[in-house]
Design a protein around this motif. Structure first.
Motif, PDB file in Angstrom:
ATOM      1  N   VAL A 171       0.844  -1.206   0.000  1.00  0.00           N
ATOM      2  CA  VAL A 171       0.000   0.000   0.000  1.00  0.00           C
ATOM      3  C   VAL A 171       0.873   1.248   0.000  1.00  0.00           C
ATOM      4  CG1 VAL A 171      -1.621   1.334   1.429  1.00  0.00           C
ATOM      5  CG2 VAL A 171      -2.043  -1.085   1.000  1.00  0.00           C
ATOM      6  N   VAL A 172       1.940   1.240   0.782  1.00  0.00           N
ATOM      7  CA  VAL A 172       2.851   2.393   0.802  1.00  0.00           C
ATOM      8  C   VAL A 172       3.440   2.617  -0.585  1.00  0.00           C
ATOM      9  CG1 VAL A 172       5.083   3.231   1.663  1.00  0.00           C
ATOM     10  CG2 VAL A 172       3.392   2.304   3.260  1.00  0.00           C
ATOM     11  N   TYR A 173       3.904   1.536  -1.214  1.00  0.00           N
ATOM     12  CA  TYR A 173       4.436   1.682  -2.568  1.00  0.00           C
ATOM     13  C   TYR A 173       3.371   2.177  -3.531  1.00  0.00           C
ATOM     14  CZ  TYR A 173       9.123  -0.217  -2.039  1.00  0.00           C
ATOM     15  OH  TYR A 173      10.444  -0.388  -1.702  1.00  0.00           O
ATOM     16  N   HIS A 174       2.194   1.613  -3.468  1.00  0.00           N
ATOM     17  CA  HIS A 174       1.126   1.956  -4.412  1.00  0.00           C
ATOM     18  C   HIS A 174       0.654   3.400  -4.241  1.00  0.00           C
ATOM     19  CE1 HIS A 174      -2.268   1.374  -7.072  1.00  0.00           C
ATOM     20  NE2 HIS A 174      -3.068   1.843  -6.131  1.00  0.00           N
ATOM     21  N   LEU A 175       0.489   3.839  -2.990  1.00  0.00           N
ATOM     22  CA  LEU A 175      -0.070   5.171  -2.744  1.00  0.00           C
ATOM     23  C   LEU A 175       0.968   6.288  -2.737  1.00  0.00           C
ATOM     24  CD1 LEU A 175      -2.691   4.429   0.057  1.00  0.00           C
ATOM     25  CD2 LEU A 175      -3.099   4.741  -2.389  1.00  0.00           C
ATOM     26  N   PHE A 176       2.139   6.020  -2.198  1.00  0.00           N
ATOM     27  CA  PHE A 176       3.087   7.103  -1.966  1.00  0.00           C
ATOM     28  C   PHE A 176       4.304   7.118  -2.891  1.00  0.00           C
ATOM     29  CE2 PHE A 176       1.001   6.289   2.168  1.00  0.00           C
ATOM     30  CZ  PHE A 176       0.334   7.503   2.284  1.00  0.00           C
ATOM     31  N   PRO A 203       4.863   4.999  -6.069  1.00  0.00           N
ATOM     32  CA  PRO A 203       4.661   3.973  -7.103  1.00  0.00           C
ATOM     33  C   PRO A 203       5.826   3.879  -8.096  1.00  0.00           C
ATOM     34  CG  PRO A 203       3.224   5.852  -7.488  1.00  0.00           C
ATOM     35  CD  PRO A 203       3.885   6.066  -6.160  1.00  0.00           C
ATOM     36  N   ASP A 204       6.556   4.950  -8.276  1.00  0.00           N
ATOM     37  CA  ASP A 204       7.680   4.915  -9.216  1.00  0.00           C
ATOM     38  C   ASP A 204       8.880   4.140  -8.652  1.00  0.00           C
ATOM     39  OD1 ASP A 204       7.658   7.125  -7.400  1.00  0.00           O
ATOM     40  OD2 ASP A 204       9.413   7.947  -8.420  1.00  0.00           O
ATOM     41  N   ARG A 205       8.874   3.862  -7.360  1.00  0.00           N
ATOM     42  CA  ARG A 205       9.963   3.107  -6.724  1.00  0.00           C
ATOM     43  C   ARG A 205       9.662   1.607  -6.606  1.00  0.00           C
ATOM     44  NH1 ARG A 205      14.344   5.984  -7.192  1.00  0.00           N
ATOM     45  NH2 ARG A 205      14.115   8.048  -6.323  1.00  0.00           N
ATOM     46  N   TYR A 206       8.481   1.192  -6.980  1.00  0.00           N
ATOM     47  CA  TYR A 206       8.114  -0.226  -6.881  1.00  0.00           C
ATOM     48  C   TYR A 206       9.023  -1.051  -7.794  1.00  0.00           C
ATOM     49  CZ  TYR A 206       5.443  -4.540  -6.887  1.00  0.00           C
ATOM     50  OH  TYR A 206       5.063  -5.853  -6.757  1.00  0.00           O
ATOM     51  N   PHE A 207       9.415  -2.220  -7.347  1.00  0.00           N
ATOM     52  CA  PHE A 207      10.276  -3.107  -8.122  1.00  0.00           C
ATOM     53  C   PHE A 207       9.590  -4.464  -8.238  1.00  0.00           C
ATOM     54  CE2 PHE A 207      11.387  -2.782  -3.720  1.00  0.00           C
ATOM     55  CZ  PHE A 207      11.464  -4.087  -3.278  1.00  0.00           C
ATOM     56  N   LEU A 208       9.819  -5.134  -9.341  1.00  0.00           N
ATOM     57  CA  LEU A 208       9.133  -6.388  -9.626  1.00  0.00           C
ATOM     58  C   LEU A 208       9.496  -7.512  -8.658  1.00  0.00           C
ATOM     59  CD1 LEU A 208       9.238  -6.412 -13.525  1.00  0.00           C
ATOM     60  CD2 LEU A 208       7.305  -5.928 -12.025  1.00  0.00           C
ATOM     61  N   VAL A 231      23.493  -8.089  -9.732  1.00  0.00           N
ATOM     62  CA  VAL A 231      22.942  -8.796 -10.885  1.00  0.00           C
ATOM     63  C   VAL A 231      21.673  -8.139 -11.409  1.00  0.00           C
ATOM     64  CG1 VAL A 231      22.027 -11.007 -11.710  1.00  0.00           C
ATOM     65  CG2 VAL A 231      23.992 -10.965 -10.174  1.00  0.00           C
ATOM     66  N   ILE A 232      20.712  -7.883 -10.541  1.00  0.00           N
ATOM     67  CA  ILE A 232      19.430  -7.311 -10.984  1.00  0.00           C
ATOM     68  C   ILE A 232      19.584  -5.809 -11.176  1.00  0.00           C
ATOM     69  CG2 ILE A 232      16.977  -7.080 -10.491  1.00  0.00           C
ATOM     70  CD1 ILE A 232      17.604 -10.023 -10.504  1.00  0.00           C
ATOM     71  N   GLY A 233      19.948  -5.120 -10.112  1.00  0.00           N
ATOM     72  CA  GLY A 233      20.284  -3.708 -10.194  1.00  0.00           C
ATOM     73  C   GLY A 233      19.145  -2.734 -10.420  1.00  0.00           C
ATOM     74  N   ALA A 272      15.499   0.974  -3.041  1.00  0.00           N
ATOM     75  CA  ALA A 272      14.155   0.579  -2.610  1.00  0.00           C
ATOM     76  C   ALA A 272      14.133  -0.889  -2.176  1.00  0.00           C
ATOM     77  CB  ALA A 272      13.149   0.818  -3.733  1.00  0.00           C
ATOM     78  N   PHE A 273      14.800  -1.741  -2.935  1.00  0.00           N
ATOM     79  CA  PHE A 273      14.860  -3.158  -2.586  1.00  0.00           C
ATOM     80  C   PHE A 273      15.543  -3.342  -1.229  1.00  0.00           C
ATOM     81  CE2 PHE A 273      16.937  -7.285  -2.412  1.00  0.00           C
ATOM     82  CZ  PHE A 273      15.897  -8.140  -2.753  1.00  0.00           C
ATOM     83  N   MET A 274      16.692  -2.694  -1.059  1.00  0.00           N
ATOM     84  CA  MET A 274      17.442  -2.861   0.185  1.00  0.00           C
ATOM     85  C   MET A 274      16.674  -2.324   1.387  1.00  0.00           C
ATOM     86  SD  MET A 274      21.395  -2.271  -0.750  1.00  0.00           S
ATOM     87  CE  MET A 274      22.284  -3.478  -1.703  1.00  0.00           C
ATOM     88  N   LEU A 275      16.060  -1.166   1.261  1.00  0.00           N
ATOM     89  CA  LEU A 275      15.288  -0.607   2.374  1.00  0.00           C
ATOM     90  C   LEU A 275      14.092  -1.491   2.718  1.00  0.00           C
ATOM     91  CD1 LEU A 275      15.388   3.218   1.586  1.00  0.00           C
ATOM     92  CD2 LEU A 275      16.623   1.971   3.379  1.00  0.00           C
ATOM     93  N   THR A 276      13.417  -2.001   1.702  1.00  0.00           N
ATOM     94  CA  THR A 276      12.283  -2.897   1.933  1.00  0.00           C
ATOM     95  C   THR A 276      12.757  -4.189   2.581  1.00  0.00           C
ATOM     96  OG1 THR A 276      11.171  -1.953   0.001  1.00  0.00           O
ATOM     97  CG2 THR A 276      10.337  -4.057   0.830  1.00  0.00           C
TER      98      THR A 276
END
Length: 163
Positions: free
Chosen positions: A27-32, A34-39, A95-97, A102-106
């Motif tokens: 929800v945080v990613y979606h609402l606040f 969204p450009d930082r969301y990672f697959l 590898v992914i990069g 965002a990945f590390m903080l999550t």
């Protein structure tokens, strides 16, 4: 029976905390942001859920083998989780990069949330084990034929007379 109850409780709480944290972060990613969301976001809660299942199985195994190894099992699992987590973070970064920060903080958020949950759960588990051991020790003492009788006698033969 005790072990089965503990495992069920742990898995139930692990599932609830996993769903709540995943929903909250999504929800945080979606609402606040969204450009930082990672697959790879779904992989994080799945990793911690699977590690939690591994964790409880390790404790169940050591509970059956011998209770003296419970503290060591806890420490080994914590170190193993830390090492695997560090390797996953490095793998993702090199590898992914994509959206590494965002990945590390999550990942770190989930790491500490599950760390708190597991530590609390197993501290309570250890306290219950000690209470059960104390109750069993008292039960064995009370039911022992050498226990003190109601009239204050020792309940055993007098060593000096042999009676």
């Amino acid at each position: 029976m005790f072990l089965l109850t503990v495992k069920k409780k742990f898995i139930k709480e692990l599932t609830v905390i996993g769903i709540v944290l995943t929903t909250l972060v999504a929800v945080v990613y979606h609402l606040f942001i969204p450009d930082r969301y990672f697959l790879w976001f779904p992989a994080i809660p799945i990793f911690f859920y699977l590690f939690g299942l591994f964790y409880i199985e390790m404790f169940a195994f050591n509970y059956r083998v011998g209770l003296e190894r419970i503290a060591m099992t806890y420490l080994v699992c914590k170190v193993l989780k830390f090492i695997i987590s560090a390797m996953l973070l490095m793998f993702y970064g090199f590898v992914i990069g994509h959206e590494v920060v965002a990945f590390m903080l999550t990942f770190i958020f989930f790491y500490f949330a599950f760390l708190i949950f597991e530590t609390r759960f197993f501290l309570l588990f250890e306290a219950k084990l000690k209470l059960r051991k104390k109750a069993n020790d008292e039960k064995n003492t009370v039911h022992n034929h050498h226990a003190v009788t109601a009239d204050g006698g020792s309940g055993c033969a007098d060593e000096s007379t042999g009676r």
